[in-house]
Design a protein around this motif. Structure first.
Motif, PDB file in Angstrom:
ATOM      1  N   MET A 144     -16.819 -11.196  15.619  1.00 24.18           N
ATOM      2  CA  MET A 144     -16.026 -10.504  15.167  1.00 24.18           C
ATOM      3  C   MET A 144     -16.291  -8.823  15.464  1.00 24.18           C
ATOM      4  O   MET A 144     -17.552  -8.707  15.082  1.00 24.18           O
ATOM      5  CB  MET A 144     -15.608 -10.477  13.777  1.00 24.18           C
ATOM      6  N   ARG A 145     -15.494  -8.192  15.846  1.00 25.55           N
ATOM      7  CA  ARG A 145     -15.567  -6.806  15.944  1.00 25.55           C
ATOM      8  C   ARG A 145     -14.856  -5.865  15.035  1.00 25.55           C
ATOM      9  O   ARG A 145     -13.538  -6.034  15.014  1.00 25.55           O
ATOM     10  CB  ARG A 145     -15.399  -6.219  17.411  1.00 25.55           C
ATOM     11  N   ALA A 146     -15.526  -5.025  14.141  1.00 29.65           N
ATOM     12  CA  ALA A 146     -14.629  -4.471  13.135  1.00 29.65           C
ATOM     13  C   ALA A 146     -13.849  -3.361  13.964  1.00 29.65           C
ATOM     14  O   ALA A 146     -14.128  -2.659  14.706  1.00 29.65           O
ATOM     15  CB  ALA A 146     -15.414  -3.811  12.238  1.00 29.65           C
ATOM     16  N   PHE A 147     -12.737  -3.242  13.500  1.00 30.31           N
ATOM     17  CA  PHE A 147     -11.848  -2.065  13.851  1.00 30.31           C
ATOM     18  C   PHE A 147     -12.044  -0.779  12.876  1.00 30.31           C
ATOM     19  O   PHE A 147     -12.174  -1.059  11.728  1.00 30.31           O
ATOM     20  CB  PHE A 147     -10.259  -2.279  13.676  1.00 30.31           C
ATOM     21  N   THR A 148     -12.140   0.446  13.655  1.00 33.56           N
ATOM     22  CA  THR A 148     -12.141   1.430  12.804  1.00 33.56           C
ATOM     23  C   THR A 148     -10.978   2.555  12.951  1.00 33.56           C
ATOM     24  O   THR A 148     -10.609   2.697  14.122  1.00 33.56           O
ATOM     25  CB  THR A 148     -13.288   2.304  13.147  1.00 33.56           C
ATOM     26  N   ILE A 149     -10.335   2.650  12.029  1.00 30.79           N
ATOM     27  CA  ILE A 149      -8.948   3.416  12.178  1.00 30.79           C
ATOM     28  C   ILE A 149      -9.260   4.912  11.412  1.00 30.79           C
ATOM     29  O   ILE A 149      -9.507   4.948  10.047  1.00 30.79           O
ATOM     30  CB  ILE A 149      -7.870   2.687  11.339  1.00 30.79           C
ATOM     31  N   SER A 150      -8.995   5.851  12.118  1.00 31.97           N
ATOM     32  CA  SER A 150      -9.271   7.301  11.611  1.00 31.97           C
ATOM     33  C   SER A 150      -8.073   7.756  10.709  1.00 31.97           C
ATOM     34  O   SER A 150      -7.006   7.014  10.525  1.00 31.97           O
ATOM     35  CB  SER A 150      -9.039   8.368  12.671  1.00 31.97           C
ATOM     36  N   ALA A 151      -8.509   8.582   9.822  1.00 33.33           N
ATOM     37  CA  ALA A 151      -7.630   9.038   8.747  1.00 33.33           C
ATOM     38  C   ALA A 151      -6.432   9.865   9.483  1.00 33.33           C
ATOM     39  O   ALA A 151      -6.962  10.682  10.352  1.00 33.33           O
ATOM     40  CB  ALA A 151      -8.403   9.968   7.805  1.00 33.33           C
ATOM     41  N   ALA A 206       7.443 -16.351  11.459  1.00 33.80           N
ATOM     42  CA  ALA A 206       7.839 -15.423  10.651  1.00 33.80           C
ATOM     43  C   ALA A 206       7.205 -15.417   9.299  1.00 33.80           C
ATOM     44  O   ALA A 206       6.611 -16.231   8.697  1.00 33.80           O
ATOM     45  CB  ALA A 206       9.364 -15.928  10.073  1.00 33.80           C
ATOM     46  N   GLY A 207       6.895 -14.135   8.559  1.00 29.58           N
ATOM     47  CA  GLY A 207       6.280 -13.827   7.536  1.00 29.58           C
ATOM     48  C   GLY A 207       4.693 -13.942   7.743  1.00 29.58           C
ATOM     49  O   GLY A 207       3.834 -13.999   6.761  1.00 29.58           O
ATOM     50  N   ALA A 208       4.361 -13.816   9.091  1.00 28.57           N
ATOM     51  CA  ALA A 208       2.588 -13.703   9.294  1.00 28.57           C
ATOM     52  C   ALA A 208       2.197 -12.467   8.631  1.00 28.57           C
ATOM     53  O   ALA A 208       2.817 -11.689   8.417  1.00 28.57           O
ATOM     54  CB  ALA A 208       2.422 -13.691  10.704  1.00 28.57           C
ATOM     55  N   GLN A 209       0.933 -12.934   8.065  1.00 29.29           N
ATOM     56  CA  GLN A 209       0.171 -11.711   7.407  1.00 29.29           C
ATOM     57  C   GLN A 209      -0.351 -10.779   8.569  1.00 29.29           C
ATOM     58  O   GLN A 209      -0.877  -9.609   8.267  1.00 29.29           O
ATOM     59  CB  GLN A 209      -1.144 -12.443   6.703  1.00 29.29           C
ATOM     60  N   ASN A 210      -0.660 -11.254   9.764  1.00 29.43           N
ATOM     61  CA  ASN A 210      -1.137 -10.552  10.792  1.00 29.43           C
ATOM     62  C   ASN A 210      -0.263 -10.767  12.083  1.00 29.43           C
ATOM     63  O   ASN A 210      -0.583 -11.279  12.987  1.00 29.43           O
ATOM     64  CB  ASN A 210      -2.676 -10.748  11.042  1.00 29.43           C
ATOM     65  N   PRO A 211       0.998 -10.302  12.020  1.00 26.80           N
ATOM     66  CA  PRO A 211       1.841 -10.373  13.230  1.00 26.80           C
ATOM     67  C   PRO A 211       1.363  -9.733  14.512  1.00 26.80           C
ATOM     68  O   PRO A 211       1.620 -10.451  15.428  1.00 26.80           O
ATOM     69  CB  PRO A 211       3.093  -9.741  12.869  1.00 26.80           C
ATOM     70  N   SER A 242      -2.826  20.190  -0.509  1.00 25.24           N
ATOM     71  CA  SER A 242      -1.770  19.456  -0.051  1.00 25.24           C
ATOM     72  C   SER A 242      -2.158  18.019   0.023  1.00 25.24           C
ATOM     73  O   SER A 242      -3.164  17.617   0.283  1.00 25.24           O
ATOM     74  CB  SER A 242      -1.102  19.800   1.385  1.00 25.24           C
ATOM     75  N   PRO A 243      -1.056  17.094  -0.324  1.00 27.77           N
ATOM     76  CA  PRO A 243      -1.385  15.610  -0.334  1.00 27.77           C
ATOM     77  C   PRO A 243      -1.945  15.063   1.214  1.00 27.77           C
ATOM     78  O   PRO A 243      -1.553  15.954   2.148  1.00 27.77           O
ATOM     79  CB  PRO A 243      -0.146  15.004  -0.398  1.00 27.77           C
ATOM     80  N   THR A 244      -2.628  13.994   1.328  1.00 24.01           N
ATOM     81  CA  THR A 244      -3.266  13.701   2.682  1.00 24.01           C
ATOM     82  C   THR A 244      -2.729  12.243   3.004  1.00 24.01           C
ATOM     83  O   THR A 244      -2.597  11.524   1.731  1.00 24.01           O
ATOM     84  CB  THR A 244      -4.792  13.856   2.843  1.00 24.01           C
ATOM     85  N   THR A 245      -2.763  11.830   3.937  1.00 26.29           N
ATOM     86  CA  THR A 245      -2.353  10.213   4.170  1.00 26.29           C
ATOM     87  C   THR A 245      -3.611   9.672   4.778  1.00 26.29           C
ATOM     88  O   THR A 245      -4.519  10.317   5.782  1.00 26.29           O
ATOM     89  CB  THR A 245      -1.301  10.031   5.044  1.00 26.29           C
ATOM     90  N   THR A 246      -3.644   8.460   4.611  1.00 26.74           N
ATOM     91  CA  THR A 246      -4.699   7.559   5.215  1.00 26.74           C
ATOM     92  C   THR A 246      -4.265   6.357   5.640  1.00 26.74           C
ATOM     93  O   THR A 246      -3.571   5.541   4.890  1.00 26.74           O
ATOM     94  CB  THR A 246      -5.965   7.287   4.027  1.00 26.74           C
ATOM     95  N   ALA A 247      -4.620   5.831   6.989  1.00 26.21           N
ATOM     96  CA  ALA A 247      -4.127   4.511   7.597  1.00 26.21           C
ATOM     97  C   ALA A 247      -4.776   3.399   7.078  1.00 26.21           C
ATOM     98  O   ALA A 247      -6.142   3.489   6.617  1.00 26.21           O
ATOM     99  CB  ALA A 247      -4.210   4.844   9.155  1.00 26.21           C
ATOM    100  N   SER A 248      -3.944   2.537   6.759  1.00 30.90           N
ATOM    101  CA  SER A 248      -4.387   1.209   6.391  1.00 30.90           C
ATOM    102  C   SER A 248      -5.304   0.534   7.632  1.00 30.90           C
ATOM    103  O   SER A 248      -4.561   0.467   8.635  1.00 30.90           O
ATOM    104  CB  SER A 248      -3.527   0.197   5.749  1.00 30.90           C
ATOM    105  N   PRO A 249      -6.156  -0.237   7.460  1.00 31.91           N
ATOM    106  CA  PRO A 249      -6.823  -0.678   8.632  1.00 31.91           C
ATOM    107  C   PRO A 249      -6.137  -1.990   9.034  1.00 31.91           C
ATOM    108  O   PRO A 249      -5.581  -2.909   8.440  1.00 31.91           O
ATOM    109  CB  PRO A 249      -8.522  -1.187   7.904  1.00 31.91           C
ATOM    110  N   MET A 250      -6.332  -2.034  10.281  1.00 33.56           N
ATOM    111  CA  MET A 250      -5.632  -3.470  10.870  1.00 33.56           C
ATOM    112  C   MET A 250      -6.345  -4.644  10.436  1.00 33.56           C
ATOM    113  O   MET A 250      -7.408  -4.646  10.445  1.00 33.56           O
ATOM    114  CB  MET A 250      -5.463  -3.590  12.349  1.00 33.56           C
ATOM    115  N   PRO A 251      -5.781  -5.665  10.144  1.00 38.58           N
ATOM    116  CA  PRO A 251      -6.183  -6.785   9.848  1.00 38.58           C
ATOM    117  C   PRO A 251      -6.938  -7.613  10.946  1.00 38.58           C
ATOM    118  O   PRO A 251      -6.498  -7.442  12.032  1.00 38.58           O
ATOM    119  CB  PRO A 251      -5.202  -7.787   9.210  1.00 38.58           C
ATOM    120  N   THR A 252      -8.135  -7.940  10.562  1.00 36.60           N
ATOM    121  CA  THR A 252      -9.025  -8.736  11.812  1.00 36.60           C
ATOM    122  C   THR A 252      -8.963 -10.276  11.956  1.00 36.60           C
ATOM    123  O   THR A 252      -9.320 -10.777  12.675  1.00 36.60           O
ATOM    124  CB  THR A 252     -10.366  -8.314  11.864  1.00 36.60           C
TER     125      THR A 252
END
Length: 356
Positions: free
Chosen positions: A4-11, A278-283, A33-43
């Protein structure tokens, strides 16, 4: 072994920037001001398949390393059992993506809403399109073969020639020699039932009644029929005529010599598909798995691991298949729409005829 290679998602700083999903936070000690942070993609991605699925460890490991996905396989049973479970659990799916639904069961799963539409851009998708289910984008063809009776060559010759046709099997000379699988639980079993219906028309129940009277054995799965019942040298069971695939004989050669053969007049063309649940946790991961199954690496592994033909025309099958595993020139077929409309009725009639 899984890699498994971990994904890194920038803010993501700007509120309008594209992201899969965002969470908003505010620094209460300043007026920032408010900031937003991306949720990591499931691996993690779970592949639901039948119990005959096989892929080499190195092919799987290369996919996991290249995609960053951690792949888990769940096999609830034979292909018929697989579809039953998919339908029963569609509101809480067993995984993210499915492999092994075939053309005898596909329409049932599609009608039940089991799959999400997905069209792959993989190179082999063009080849797979030749086997597409008309009017649906839910499934992608991965492989195909002919389901037919196989014989143990050592059991025939001299006074007892090998059978060739459906009608030959009714001869008392072949009494107690045939093992097939239940069409209610096995996709090869259902494919073989379809072949007899195509061949015998409305008289198919009478044919099965006569076959049953001639000592027919029925098992729950292809693996029971083939690996346990077959009398071929590699297994040593008691039945010299069993249900399998036209592509099985090359794997039963001993010292370079064939020990089994397929009866090509009894074949039904079977196609196996993959689809995103349909309804997959990781489509997104599920879509990557479908693409991987159309890749050259996976497609090239199909013949020697699952005894079927890859849909891709870019890969080659083993050379000995031309001699020992030819496809049927004119396999029996039934329109999928007709199968969908009649499947349950046919299975019930078969059950009443053979098992009751």
């Amino acid at each position: 072994m899984n890699i498994m290679r971990a994904f890194t998602i920038s803010a993501v700083v700007a509120l309008g920037a594209a992201a899969c999903s965002t969470a908003t936070t505010t620094d209460e000690t300043t007026s920032a001001s408010p900031t937003t942070t991306a949720s990591p993609m499931p691996t993690k991605v779970t592949v639901v398949t039948h119990d005959s699925f096989a892929v080499p460890d190195d092919v799987l490991a290369a996919f996991e390393a290249g995609s960053g996905l951690d792949v888990t396989f769940v096999a609830p049973g034979d292909a018929g059992t697989l579809v039953n479970q998919l339908v029963l659990t569609k509101d809480a799916p067993l995984g993210d993506v499915v492999y092994g639904v075939d053309n005898t069961f596909a329409s049932r799963a599609i009608e039940a809403g089991v799959f999400a539409d997905y069209t792959s851009d993989a190179r082999a998708a063009t080849d797979a399109a030749a086997y597409a289910i008309e009017g649906s984008q839910a499934l992608t063809a991965i492989d195909f073969s002919d389901v037919c009776l196989n014989i143990d060559l050592a059991a025939f010759g001299g006074d007892l020639p090998a059978p060739r046709t459906f009608d030959n099997l009714l001869d008392p000379a072949y009494s107690g020699m045939v093992s097939v699988t239940n069409p209610a639980t096995s996709s090869p079993g259902l494919a073989f039932l379809m072949a007899t219906i195509a061949a015998k028309g409305d008289a198919w129940p009478e044919y099965w009644s006569a076959l049953n009277d001639n000592g027919l054995r029925v098992t729950a799965s292809w693996s029971d029929t083939y690996y346990t019942d077959f009398s071929a040298p590699n297994y040593g069971g008691d039945y010299p005529i069993v249900l399998s695939y036209a592509s099985s004989p090359p794997f039963e050669a001993v010292d370079g010599q064939p020990t089994t053969a397929a009866l090509l007049d009894t074949c039904f063309r079977q196609v196996e598909y993959a689809g995103v649940l349909a309804g997959a946790q990781n489509p997104q991961g599920a879509q990557q798995v479908v693409d991987w199954m159309l890749s050259d690496d996976f497609q090239a592994s199909v013949p020697e691991n699952m005894y079927v033909y890859p849909v891709s025309t870019a890969v080659t099958v083993p050379a000995e298949w031309a001699q020992y595993a030819p496809l049927a020139a004119d396999p029996w077929t039934i329109d999928p729409t007709t199968i969908d409309a009649k499947r349950d009725e046919w299975i019930q009639t078969w059950t009443d005829t053979v098992l009751n």
